[in-house]
Scaffold this active site. Structure first.
Site, PDB file in Angstrom:
ATOM      1  N   SER A 137       0.799  -1.217   0.000  1.00 58.79           N
ATOM      2  CA  SER A 137       0.000   0.000   0.000  1.00 58.79           C
ATOM      3  C   SER A 137       0.839   1.278   0.000  1.00 58.79           C
ATOM      4  O   SER A 137       1.641   1.487  -0.891  1.00 58.79           O
ATOM      5  CB  SER A 137      -0.952  -0.032   1.187  1.00 58.79           C
ATOM      6  N   HIS A 138       0.661   2.104   1.024  1.00 59.10           N
ATOM      7  CA  HIS A 138       1.310   3.414   1.066  1.00 59.10           C
ATOM      8  C   HIS A 138       2.766   3.323   1.527  1.00 59.10           C
ATOM      9  O   HIS A 138       3.459   4.330   1.550  1.00 59.10           O
ATOM     10  CB  HIS A 138       0.540   4.315   2.019  1.00 59.10           C
ATOM     11  N   ASP A 184      -3.074   6.188  -3.282  1.00 50.89           N
ATOM     12  CA  ASP A 184      -1.871   5.613  -2.674  1.00 50.89           C
ATOM     13  C   ASP A 184      -1.274   4.499  -3.537  1.00 50.89           C
ATOM     14  O   ASP A 184      -1.695   4.286  -4.675  1.00 50.89           O
ATOM     15  CB  ASP A 184      -2.177   5.115  -1.259  1.00 50.89           C
ATOM     16  N   ASP A 220      -1.453   1.245  -3.786  1.00 53.81           N
ATOM     17  CA  ASP A 220      -2.287   0.199  -4.392  1.00 53.81           C
ATOM     18  C   ASP A 220      -3.664   0.706  -4.821  1.00 53.81           C
ATOM     19  O   ASP A 220      -4.526  -0.091  -5.191  1.00 53.81           O
ATOM     20  CB  ASP A 220      -2.427  -0.998  -3.445  1.00 53.81           C
ATOM     21  N   ASP A 252      -6.216   2.169  -3.225  1.00 54.10           N
ATOM     22  CA  ASP A 252      -7.456   2.092  -2.449  1.00 54.10           C
ATOM     23  C   ASP A 252      -7.717   3.335  -1.610  1.00 54.10           C
ATOM     24  O   ASP A 252      -8.819   3.522  -1.108  1.00 54.10           O
ATOM     25  CB  ASP A 252      -7.512   0.809  -1.592  1.00 54.10           C
ATOM     26  N   ARG A 253      -6.705   4.186  -1.451  1.00 57.43           N
ATOM     27  CA  ARG A 253      -6.940   5.411  -0.669  1.00 57.43           C
ATOM     28  C   ARG A 253      -7.153   6.605  -1.579  1.00 57.43           C
ATOM     29  O   ARG A 253      -6.751   6.592  -2.745  1.00 57.43           O
ATOM     30  CB  ARG A 253      -5.723   5.714   0.216  1.00 57.43           C
ATOM     31  N   LYS A 259     -11.675  -0.570  -0.075  1.00 58.05           N
ATOM     32  CA  LYS A 259     -11.817   0.852  -0.303  1.00 58.05           C
ATOM     33  C   LYS A 259     -11.317   1.149  -1.709  1.00 58.05           C
ATOM     34  O   LYS A 259     -10.556   0.384  -2.273  1.00 58.05           O
ATOM     35  CB  LYS A 259     -11.071   1.652   0.759  1.00 58.05           C
TER      36      LYS A 259
HETATM   37  C1  VG1 Z   1      -3.652   1.644   8.285  1.00 61.03           C
HETATM   38  C2  VG1 Z   1      -4.849   2.546   8.461  1.00 61.03           C
HETATM   39  C3  VG1 Z   1      -6.125   1.750   8.299  1.00 61.03           C
HETATM   40  C4  VG1 Z   1      -6.109   1.025   6.937  1.00 61.03           C
HETATM   41  C5  VG1 Z   1      -4.851   0.209   6.811  1.00 61.03           C
HETATM   42  C6  VG1 Z   1      -4.718  -0.420   5.451  1.00 61.03           C
HETATM   43  O1  VG1 Z   1      -3.665   0.638   9.270  1.00 61.03           O
HETATM   44  O2  VG1 Z   1      -4.829   3.187   9.706  1.00 61.03           O
HETATM   45  O3  VG1 Z   1      -7.226   2.612   8.408  1.00 61.03           O
HETATM   46  O4  VG1 Z   1      -7.224   0.201   6.797  1.00 61.03           O
HETATM   47  O5  VG1 Z   1      -3.706   1.022   7.010  1.00 61.03           O
HETATM   48  O6  VG1 Z   1      -4.761   0.534   4.446  1.00 61.03           O
HETATM   49  P1  VG1 Z   1      -2.782   0.733  10.596  1.00 61.03           P
HETATM   50  O7  VG1 Z   1      -3.010  -0.566  11.302  1.00 61.03           O
HETATM   51  O8  VG1 Z   1      -1.373   0.969  10.169  1.00 61.03           O
HETATM   52  O9  VG1 Z   1      -3.307   1.905  11.344  1.00 61.03           O
HETATM   53  V1  VG1 Z   1      -3.872   0.316   3.047  1.00 61.03           V
HETATM   54  O10 VG1 Z   1      -4.229   1.580   2.012  1.00 61.03           O
HETATM   55  O11 VG1 Z   1      -2.377   0.207   3.688  1.00 61.03           O
HETATM   56  O12 VG1 Z   1      -4.414  -1.182   2.498  1.00 61.03           O
HETATM   57 CO    CO Z   2      -3.661   1.211   0.181  1.00 57.99          CO
END
Ligand code: VG1
Ligand code: CO
Length: 543
Positions: free
Chosen positions: A113-114, A277, A279, A281-282, A376
């Site tokens: 992801s990010h 982001d 992948d 989804d954000r 998302k």
């Molecule tokens: C973070 C965010 C959470 C989100 C998750 C995955 O998790 O706070 O809201 O669902 O990333 O998003 P954490 O446990 O680090 O707070 V993504 O865009 O990384 O799939």
């Molecule tokens: Co993501």
């Protein structure tokens, strides 16, 4: 077919977190590491024999090599077909859609992801189940159990076919279908938002800057915004996915998307700014001189969703993660529909969406989505915003101000303390949890605590319970602080402190959130002893 059965041993620490397993790329590249975890996933999801499986990722370093291994392993485990995004590309929402559309058994989504990508950065892998959503807790628990007992993995000796052209190939008896990663997604969006209406908006001179952050949404955004919707070339910036995201964190926040924020707060800002982001989804949405807080964006989208083409029958219910602000609750109350508060992570929304209890879901971390997929969806949110703007013909700032006037403003902020020593962070949370019952009635930095608990969620659809999901402190003046540790980091521990307070008076809707929230931030620091225990005077990231 020639299958190798390779002896292996359990590897400690392969516990899927908020969204699958995330580790340093070099860890995933250690001989046998990925294979070990993939076999544990296969066991944990009940095998892949005679199943069809979707495979794709965000294009980061090691994406293609990992896909080749996964293909050889699911072939060896008896899958009949793999459906793979061309060049190994599938955004997370596009993968979710493909699983649903093809009625596949599930899919491997390769992404951190990010988190940044590259040989010295991060890699991740998660399995999404047949509804298109991340594996729910019973499945991730089964995967984790399998990592502890694994003794061998299966892989075919044949090489995986090339994946950079659309077509159908054979791999040791398994069909490998390489598909255009964008086409199905575009078709889905055509049904959800009014392409004609948004096309007319762009034709009238409306300007947008979409920053794909050199990550997976580039091809999707270019095809839809510049292709279907007629936005001028150059609307999408950083539109080519790069294995290291151009040395950036593909995280659409004010720190990592600084360039976009600078443009939107500068003299030559377009009408709207947006980013996604790693992948896809954000999402983050900005107007001229304003950035829409993700919690507000969820509330705004819920309040306006009926204006978008695919949602004219309205919203059945709204769901948000616990740390997300209560702005969305006010909209649900006004609409007279259900409001659900879930633990952090998208997997908890899946059951609500499957049961038809919610139409729209969101998280404070810049994630919003609807019942169209089970993840998302960054570009979806941005397209809904465009459809709303095209219908209402107001600026982003006007739409936000109008919303606050109707519902009041929930001032909100998240403070992240990254890469803390794990022992210190764990002890801080443990002590906080241990002292919860003593807090109510006590005053910290001038703020009196009214309630204190550790969030526990009972899924209304299947009764499953997830406990210890975050410490919540409610203050007498209605403001709130939430503490939890991240489940997606790869280095030490990350403390997330979420604070909010409600302001009904429109004359007080233009204040600086950090100023408004200074009191609750100070009280939170005293209660948890953040500075005292970590030595950190300020957070690494404020959103
Ligand atoms: C973070 C965010 C959470 C989100 C998750 C995955 O998790 O706070 O809201 O669902 O990333 O998003 P954490 O446990 O680090 O707070 V993504 O865009 O990384 O799939
Ligand atoms: Co993501």
């Amino acid at each position: 077919m020639a299958v190798s059965i390779v002896p292996t041993q359990p590897i400690a620490g392969q516990k899927p977190g908020t969204s699958g397993l995330r580790k340093k790329t070099r860890v995933f590249m250690e001989p046998g590491y990925l294979e070990n975890y993939v076999q544990a996933i296969i066991e944990g999801v009940g095998g892949v024999k005679d199943r069809e499986i979707v495979v794709g990722g965000d294009g980061r370093y090691f994406n293609d090599a990992a896909i080749a291994i996964i293909l050889r392993m699911i072939a060896a485990n008896g899958a009949t077909k793999a459906i793979v995004g061309r060049a190994g590309i599938l955004s997370t929402p596009a993968a979710s859609n493909l699983i649903r559309k093809r009625a596949a058994y599930g899919g491997f989504v390769l992404s951190a992801s990010h988190n940044p990508g590259g040989p010295d950065e991060d890699f991740g892998l998660k399995f999404n189940v047949a509804n298109g959503g991340p594996a729910p807790e019973p499945v991730t628990d089964a995967i984790f159990e399998a990592t502890k007992t694994i003794s061998e993995f299966r892989i075919v000796e044949e090489a995986a076919p090339p994946i950079d052209v659309v077509g159908t190939f054979d791999l040791a008896g398994m069909t490998v279908e390489i598909v255009d990663p964008v086409a199905d997604y575009v078709e889905m969006m055509r049904g959800l938002v009014d392409f004609e209406r948004i096309r007319a908006l762009f034709a009238s001179g409306f300007t947008l800057r979409f920053d794909a952050m050199s990550a997976v949404t580039g091809p999707y955004a270019t095809a839809i915004l510049e292709g279907e919707l007629g936005a001028p070339k150059g609307t999408v910036v950083n539109g080519t996915p790069l294995p290291d995201f151009g040395h950036h964190h593909p995280d659409p926040n004010p720190v990592h998307a600084k360039e976009l924020f600078d443009v939107m707060f500068g003299p030559d800002a377009p009408d709207m700014g947006a980013a996604s982001d790693g992948d896809g989804d954000r999402n983050i949405v900005l107007g001229r001189g304003i950035s829409v807080a993700p919690s507000d964006s969820l509330a705004l989208l819920a309040a306006n969703l009926h204006l978008a083409k695919g949602y004219t029958s309205g919203v059945k219910g709204v769901a948000r993660s616990m740390p997300t602000s209560r702005a969305a609750d006010r909209v649900a109350a006004k609409l007279g529909v259900g409001m659900y508060e879930t633990p952090t992570g998208w997997k908890f929304f899946g059951n609500l969406l499957d049961a038809g209890m919610a139409t729209i879901c969101g998280e404070e971390s810049a994630g919003t989505g609807s019942d169209h997929v089970r993840e998302k969806d960054g570009l979806w949110a941005i397209l809904i915003w465009l459809d709303v703007v095209a219908t209402r013909r107001m600026s982003i700032a006007e739409i936000v101000a109008d919303h606050w006037k109707t519902y009041g403003r929930d001032y909100y902020s998240r403070h992240d303390y990254e890469a803390l020593p794990t022992e210190i962070a764990d002890a801080m949370l443990a002590d906080l949890r241990g002292g919860l019952t003593d807090l109510p009635g006590k005053v910290f930095a001038g703020m009196r605590v009214a309630t204190a608990d550790d969030f526990s969620y009972t899924d209304p659809t299947d009764g499953s319970v997830s406990s210890k999901q975050g410490v919540r402190i409610g203050f007498e003046d209605g403001s709130r602080a939430v503490f939890r540790l991240s489940g997606t980091g790869t280095q030490g521990a990350t403390l997330r402190l979420y604070v909010e307070c409600f302001e009904p008076d429109p004359a007080r809707h233009d204040l600086d959130p950090q100023m408004v929230l200074a009191g609750v931030l100070e009280a939170a620091d005293v209660i948890a002893g953040i500075e005292k225990r970590t030595g950190r005077e300020r957070p690494d990231v404020i959103t």
